[in-house]
Design a protein around this motif. Structure first.
Motif, PDB file in Angstrom:
ATOM      1  N   LEU A 222       0.836  -1.202   0.000  1.00  0.00           N
ATOM      2  CA  LEU A 222       0.000   0.000   0.000  1.00  0.00           C
ATOM      3  C   LEU A 222       0.872   1.253   0.000  1.00  0.00           C
ATOM      4  CD1 LEU A 222      -2.826   1.279   0.185  1.00  0.00           C
ATOM      5  CD2 LEU A 222      -2.618   1.116   2.676  1.00  0.00           C
ATOM      6  N   GLY A 223       1.917   1.252   0.808  1.00  0.00           N
ATOM      7  CA  GLY A 223       2.811   2.415   0.867  1.00  0.00           C
ATOM      8  C   GLY A 223       3.528   2.661  -0.453  1.00  0.00           C
ATOM      9  N   VAL A 224       3.995   1.604  -1.095  1.00  0.00           N
ATOM     10  CA  VAL A 224       4.670   1.750  -2.388  1.00  0.00           C
ATOM     11  C   VAL A 224       3.682   2.273  -3.429  1.00  0.00           C
ATOM     12  CG1 VAL A 224       5.758   0.473  -4.284  1.00  0.00           C
ATOM     13  CG2 VAL A 224       6.476   0.060  -1.922  1.00  0.00           C
ATOM     14  N   SER A 225       2.466   1.741  -3.428  1.00  0.00           N
ATOM     15  CA  SER A 225       1.445   2.200  -4.382  1.00  0.00           C
ATOM     16  C   SER A 225       1.138   3.677  -4.188  1.00  0.00           C
ATOM     17  CB  SER A 225       0.161   1.377  -4.230  1.00  0.00           C
ATOM     18  OG  SER A 225       0.398   0.029  -4.508  1.00  0.00           O
ATOM     19  N   LEU A 226       0.963   4.088  -2.944  1.00  0.00           N
ATOM     20  CA  LEU A 226       0.673   5.496  -2.662  1.00  0.00           C
ATOM     21  C   LEU A 226       1.863   6.385  -3.038  1.00  0.00           C
ATOM     22  CD1 LEU A 226      -1.264   5.216   0.718  1.00  0.00           C
ATOM     23  CD2 LEU A 226      -2.198   5.713  -1.558  1.00  0.00           C
ATOM     24  N   ALA A 227       3.073   5.897  -2.824  1.00  0.00           N
ATOM     25  CA  ALA A 227       4.256   6.670  -3.190  1.00  0.00           C
ATOM     26  C   ALA A 227       4.349   6.858  -4.701  1.00  0.00           C
ATOM     27  CB  ALA A 227       5.520   5.986  -2.655  1.00  0.00           C
ATOM     28  N   VAL A 228       4.035   5.803  -5.466  1.00  0.00           N
ATOM     29  CA  VAL A 228       4.051   5.914  -6.927  1.00  0.00           C
ATOM     30  C   VAL A 228       2.994   6.914  -7.388  1.00  0.00           C
ATOM     31  CG1 VAL A 228       3.550   4.673  -9.078  1.00  0.00           C
ATOM     32  CG2 VAL A 228       5.053   3.641  -7.372  1.00  0.00           C
ATOM     33  N   LEU A 229       1.795   6.836  -6.811  1.00  0.00           N
ATOM     34  CA  LEU A 229       0.745   7.788  -7.173  1.00  0.00           C
ATOM     35  C   LEU A 229       1.131   9.213  -6.789  1.00  0.00           C
ATOM     36  CD1 LEU A 229      -2.466   5.771  -6.255  1.00  0.00           C
ATOM     37  CD2 LEU A 229      -1.607   6.328  -8.535  1.00  0.00           C
ATOM     38  N   ALA A 230       1.735   9.406  -5.628  1.00  0.00           N
ATOM     39  CA  ALA A 230       2.172  10.735  -5.210  1.00  0.00           C
ATOM     40  C   ALA A 230       3.251  11.270  -6.147  1.00  0.00           C
ATOM     41  CB  ALA A 230       2.690  10.689  -3.768  1.00  0.00           C
ATOM     42  N   ALA A 231       4.151  10.413  -6.575  1.00  0.00           N
ATOM     43  CA  ALA A 231       5.193  10.836  -7.520  1.00  0.00           C
ATOM     44  C   ALA A 231       4.580  11.258  -8.850  1.00  0.00           C
ATOM     45  CB  ALA A 231       6.202   9.706  -7.734  1.00  0.00           C
ATOM     46  N   LEU A 232       3.567  10.529  -9.301  1.00  0.00           N
ATOM     47  CA  LEU A 232       2.902  10.907 -10.547  1.00  0.00           C
ATOM     48  C   LEU A 232       2.218  12.260 -10.418  1.00  0.00           C
ATOM     49  CD1 LEU A 232       1.385   7.499 -11.686  1.00  0.00           C
ATOM     50  CD2 LEU A 232       3.214   8.783 -12.793  1.00  0.00           C
ATOM     51  N   VAL A 233       1.557  12.504  -9.286  1.00  0.00           N
ATOM     52  CA  VAL A 233       0.901  13.791  -9.070  1.00  0.00           C
ATOM     53  C   VAL A 233       1.943  14.908  -9.030  1.00  0.00           C
ATOM     54  CG1 VAL A 233      -0.394  15.141  -7.357  1.00  0.00           C
ATOM     55  CG2 VAL A 233      -1.132  12.837  -7.952  1.00  0.00           C
ATOM     56  N   TRP A 234       3.090  14.623  -8.438  1.00  0.00           N
ATOM     57  CA  TRP A 234       4.146  15.629  -8.346  1.00  0.00           C
ATOM     58  C   TRP A 234       4.755  15.918  -9.717  1.00  0.00           C
ATOM     59  CZ3 TRP A 234       9.663  15.031  -8.653  1.00  0.00           C
ATOM     60  CH2 TRP A 234      10.368  16.182  -8.270  1.00  0.00           C
ATOM     61  N   ILE A 235       4.928  14.865 -10.543  1.00  0.00           N
ATOM     62  CA  ILE A 235       5.563  15.018 -11.845  1.00  0.00           C
ATOM     63  C   ILE A 235       4.668  15.789 -12.819  1.00  0.00           C
ATOM     64  CG2 ILE A 235       6.312  13.727 -13.895  1.00  0.00           C
ATOM     65  CD1 ILE A 235       7.383  11.591 -11.943  1.00  0.00           C
ATOM     66  N   ILE A 236       3.371  15.438 -12.843  1.00  0.00           N
ATOM     67  CA  ILE A 236       2.470  16.138 -13.764  1.00  0.00           C
ATOM     68  C   ILE A 236       2.018  17.447 -13.137  1.00  0.00           C
ATOM     69  CG2 ILE A 236       1.654  13.968 -14.760  1.00  0.00           C
ATOM     70  CD1 ILE A 236      -0.960  14.420 -13.200  1.00  0.00           C
ATOM     71  N   ASP A 237       1.426  18.281 -13.928  1.00  0.00           N
ATOM     72  CA  ASP A 237       0.867  19.532 -13.433  1.00  0.00           C
ATOM     73  C   ASP A 237      -0.535  19.229 -12.910  1.00  0.00           C
ATOM     74  OD1 ASP A 237       0.202  22.115 -12.881  1.00  0.00           O
ATOM     75  OD2 ASP A 237       0.212  22.806 -14.968  1.00  0.00           O
ATOM     76  N   ALA A 238      -0.629  18.818 -11.642  1.00  0.00           N
ATOM     77  CA  ALA A 238      -1.885  18.359 -11.072  1.00  0.00           C
ATOM     78  C   ALA A 238      -2.995  19.412 -11.131  1.00  0.00           C
ATOM     79  CB  ALA A 238      -1.665  17.870  -9.637  1.00  0.00           C
ATOM     80  N   PRO A 239      -2.748  20.673 -10.802  1.00  0.00           N
ATOM     81  CA  PRO A 239      -3.845  21.653 -10.894  1.00  0.00           C
ATOM     82  C   PRO A 239      -4.381  21.807 -12.321  1.00  0.00           C
ATOM     83  CG  PRO A 239      -2.091  22.518  -9.519  1.00  0.00           C
ATOM     84  CD  PRO A 239      -1.576  21.257 -10.151  1.00  0.00           C
ATOM     85  N   ALA A 240      -3.503  21.811 -13.304  1.00  0.00           N
ATOM     86  CA  ALA A 240      -3.961  21.923 -14.695  1.00  0.00           C
ATOM     87  C   ALA A 240      -4.755  20.685 -15.105  1.00  0.00           C
ATOM     88  CB  ALA A 240      -2.770  22.118 -15.627  1.00  0.00           C
ATOM     89  N   ALA A 241      -4.298  19.523 -14.688  1.00  0.00           N
ATOM     90  CA  ALA A 241      -5.031  18.294 -15.000  1.00  0.00           C
ATOM     91  C   ALA A 241      -6.400  18.311 -14.335  1.00  0.00           C
ATOM     92  CB  ALA A 241      -4.226  17.078 -14.545  1.00  0.00           C
ATOM     93  N   TYR A 242      -6.460  18.785 -13.095  1.00  0.00           N
ATOM     94  CA  TYR A 242      -7.733  18.869 -12.385  1.00  0.00           C
ATOM     95  C   TYR A 242      -8.686  19.832 -13.097  1.00  0.00           C
ATOM     96  CZ  TYR A 242     -11.167  19.832  -8.772  1.00  0.00           C
ATOM     97  OH  TYR A 242     -12.339  20.011  -8.096  1.00  0.00           O
TER      98      TYR A 242
END
Length: 152
Positions: free
Chosen positions: A11-31
């Motif tokens: 679970l921790g690794v999965s959440l870390a991968v998802l957090a890294a993806l959110v950090w890498i992409i422009d999350a506000p623009a995607a939202y």
């Protein structure tokens, strides 16, 4: 390692991968782009994606059974969704499939049968995509098949 610790680690690794993806992409623009989308089209896409995933999981289950591996449909669906997520999140697009083969229950013919089932299932899927694509190109090239723009 206890079963609970293994679950928490995954679970921790999965959440870390998802957090890294959110950090890498422009999350506000995607939202902002997602917020402006028509929810009906999103619902259609989710239904189509789910139906295709169920069919692919069933195809994998049938292929594996023919090779001597046996597992339930619910397990196949869960593994297929996980495999798709891993393939989308990590480079290469095949690590999820390798994980699917490795996680196949050991009493089902071993890793060789599991890997063969995954490879054959993916090959069948790619062949199907190729046939549909060729059919579409053939229809597009027929007179009156597709009204191509003049510049194209």
């Amino acid at each position: 390692m206890s079963r609970r610790m293994g679950y928490l680690l995954r679970l921790g690794v999965s959440l870390a991968v998802l957090a890294a993806l959110v950090w890498i992409i422009d999350a506000p623009a995607a939202y902002d782009r997602l917020r402006s989308m028509d929810l009906r089209w999103i619902a259609v896409a989710v239904v189509c994606f789910s139906l295709v995933t169920l069919l692919m999981a069933r195809r994998w289950q049938i292929t594996a059974r023919r090779l001597g591996a046996s597992f339930g449909f619910g397990w196949a669906v869960r593994e297929y969704y996980l495999s798709q997520m891993v393939n989308l999140c990590l480079p290469g697009g095949v690590l999820g499939d390798a994980g699917r083969a490795v996680r196949t229950p050991r009493g089902t013919g071993g890793l060789t049968h599991a890997a063969h089932a995954v490879m054959i299932e993916r090959l069948i899927g790619q062949g199907g995509v190729l046939l549909v694509g060729l059919f579409g190109v053939a229809l597009a090239l027929l007179p009156g098949g597709v009204d191509w723009p003049g510049w194209l």
